[in-house]
Scaffold this active site. Structure first.
Site, PDB file in Angstrom:
ATOM      1  N   GLN A 116       1.002  -1.172   0.089  1.00 56.16           N
ATOM      2  CA  GLN A 116       0.268   0.365  -0.320  1.00 56.16           C
ATOM      3  C   GLN A 116       1.057   1.298  -0.318  1.00 56.16           C
ATOM      4  OE1 GLN A 116      -3.873   0.093   1.963  1.00 56.16           O
ATOM      5  NE2 GLN A 116      -2.746   0.903   3.159  1.00 56.16           N
ATOM      6  N   GLU A 122      -2.832   9.493  -0.587  1.00 58.63           N
ATOM      7  CA  GLU A 122      -1.831  10.438   0.169  1.00 58.63           C
ATOM      8  C   GLU A 122      -1.153  11.310  -0.479  1.00 58.63           C
ATOM      9  OE1 GLU A 122      -0.530   7.252   3.071  1.00 58.63           O
ATOM     10  OE2 GLU A 122      -2.622   7.680   3.721  1.00 58.63           O
ATOM     11  N   LYS A 178      -3.155   5.863  15.101  1.00 61.72           N
ATOM     12  CA  LYS A 178      -3.931   7.044  14.732  1.00 61.72           C
ATOM     13  C   LYS A 178      -5.165   7.176  15.533  1.00 61.72           C
ATOM     14  CE  LYS A 178      -3.234   4.660  10.481  1.00 61.72           C
ATOM     15  NZ  LYS A 178      -3.966   3.350   9.076  1.00 61.72           N
TER      16      LYS A 178
END
Length: 427
Positions: free
Chosen positions: A163, A205, A337
């Site tokens: 990813q 991103e 997160k």
């Protein structure tokens, strides 16, 4: 007393054009805090629940009016008049009001927006920058950035299974110089891709999302970009990966469709070890499926002394799960997160637990972001040492880097940049 006198929740849009929650908190003194929450694309199954409306005819079911209503009604009623400087008590009040293990009633997005906005209002009332409010006089270390310059997996529409492919500037004396290094490598990579006739479109991103033939080819090209920008791979700039392995784990196998591979946990460990031997990889995130703890143990035993192994979907910023991982010797780092857990108090507890165990804590954005830069202040305030907040494009990513530049300027001569020492979990 910094009494809360007004709370306003609203629906805004994130960087993917999906609704998210923003909250304003007003104090008796007139000071105000505003916070917006992010949202992820690849999410761990044990994350706190992000409350969505599910109304198909509106934002494809992704509206957050229910979460906003919770802020403007029962959350407001519960915390009105509380002292904003009592963060732990306020977050405890939110947790008790929700009453579930995963924040599914009020929604972690509603609770986090309030938790963050209260902290910002309290910092403003105290006349302190947010990082100083979080960390006191000991907050002086800037984080090493992990810059996601090639996107794959769930963050891009290409053939890469991994990813995120990241660069990590480590030899620079300051954060400002590290940021410059990252930007120069980013632009060098863009030129290389353009010269090859490859796409320079960016993913969620901010990293490029070209169709490389393999993960190996992608990493080799990044090394070329580092050299082209005038830096030394393995010395000035290291590499990091986010496999997001839960996304391609099916029927007990790690299925790398882009490379035509179906691998067992042991075989995928070998695959990652080969990459780590060939390239200067300092960190691998989510190298195994979140439930494949046997695979995680294999990976940790094989690479845990030379590569940072970060648990994201594995730990979901949850101290209960992290504690179990520490006891079993799983991974050596946690990704933090804030919306995985839903309050600042719980977020800070996870960071502190990791540090006590000799694990590192990497403060992270989500793929769906806003202009809110609170995570930059958290990274400095808690001396986390590392931050992951995207590439060198898209203002939703750059806002965090720019805030770190401001913090470094504010700190002046006492600011420090840890470089390789940020990876204190490697022996």
């Amino acid at each position: 007393m910094s009494a809360i006198v007004d709370i306003i929740g609203r629906e805004i849009l994130d960087s993917r054009g999906n609704p998210t929650v923003e909250c304003d908190v007003l104090l008796e003194s007139g000071t105000m805090g505003r916070a917006a929450v992010p949202s992820g694309a690849s999410t761990g199954s044990r994350e706190a629940i992000e409350l969505r409306d599910g109304e198909a005819g509106r934002y494809n079911g992704k509206g957050v009016l229910k979460a906003v209503e919770h802020i403007n009604t029962e959350i407001s009623e519960a915390i009105m008049g509380l002292d904003a400087s009592e963060q732990a008590f306020l977050d405890k009040t939110l947790l008790e009001l929700d009453g579930t293990d995963n924040k599914s009633r009020l929604g972690a997005n509603a609770m986090l927006a309030v938790s963050m906005a209260v902290a910002k209002a309290a910092a403003e009332e105290a006349g302190l920058p947010l990082y100083r409010y979080f960390g006191g006089s000991g907050a002086m270390q800037l984080p090493v950035p992990m810059m996601n310059i090639v996107n794959g997996g769930a963050h891009a529409n290409n053939s890469l299974d991994i990813q995120e492919f990241m660069i990590v500037p480590v030899s620079q004396p300051t954060f400002r110089e590290a940021l410059r290094c990252g930007a120069e490598v980013f632009h060098a990579l863009k030129k290389i891709l353009s010269d090859r006739g490859m796409s320079t479109a960016v993913g969620d991103e901010g990293g490029f999302a070209p169709n490389f033939g393999s993960n190996d080819e992608c990493l080799s090209t990044i090394l070329q970009a580092i050299e082209k920008a005038g830096y030394r791979a393995g010395e000035d700039v290291l590499l990091a990966l986010d496999c997001a392995a839960s996304e391609f784990y099916h029927d007990g196998k790690y299925q790398l469709a882009g490379e035509g591979l179906q691998l067992s946990s042991a075989e995928f460990t070998d695959y990652l070890a080969t990459l780590a031997d060939k390239f200067p990889i300092v960190s691998i995130e989510d190298g195994m499926h979140e439930s494949d703890w046997d695979g995680w143990k294999l990976l940790t035993d094989r690479l845990g002394k030379k590569v940072q192994l970060v648990g994201d979907d594995l730990f979901v910023t949850n101290t209960r799960i992290l504690k179990e991982g520490i006891e079993k010797g799983i991974a050596n780092s946690i990704l933090i997160k804030i919306n995985q857990i839903g309050t600042l108090t719980e977020t800070f507890a996870a960071i502190e637990m990791a540090k006590r165990a000799g694990y590192t804590a990497v403060i992270s954005h989500r793929s769906g972001e806003t202009e809110d830069s609170t995570i930059a202040d958290i990274a400095v305030g808690l001396n986390a040492g590392q931050i992951k907040t995207g590439s060198l494009s898209r203002s939703d990513r750059i806002s965090k880097y720019n805030q770190l530049l401001r913090i470094e300027e504010d700190l002046g001569d006492i600011a420090s940049y840890p470089g390789k020492s940020a990876f204190y979990n490697l022996r």
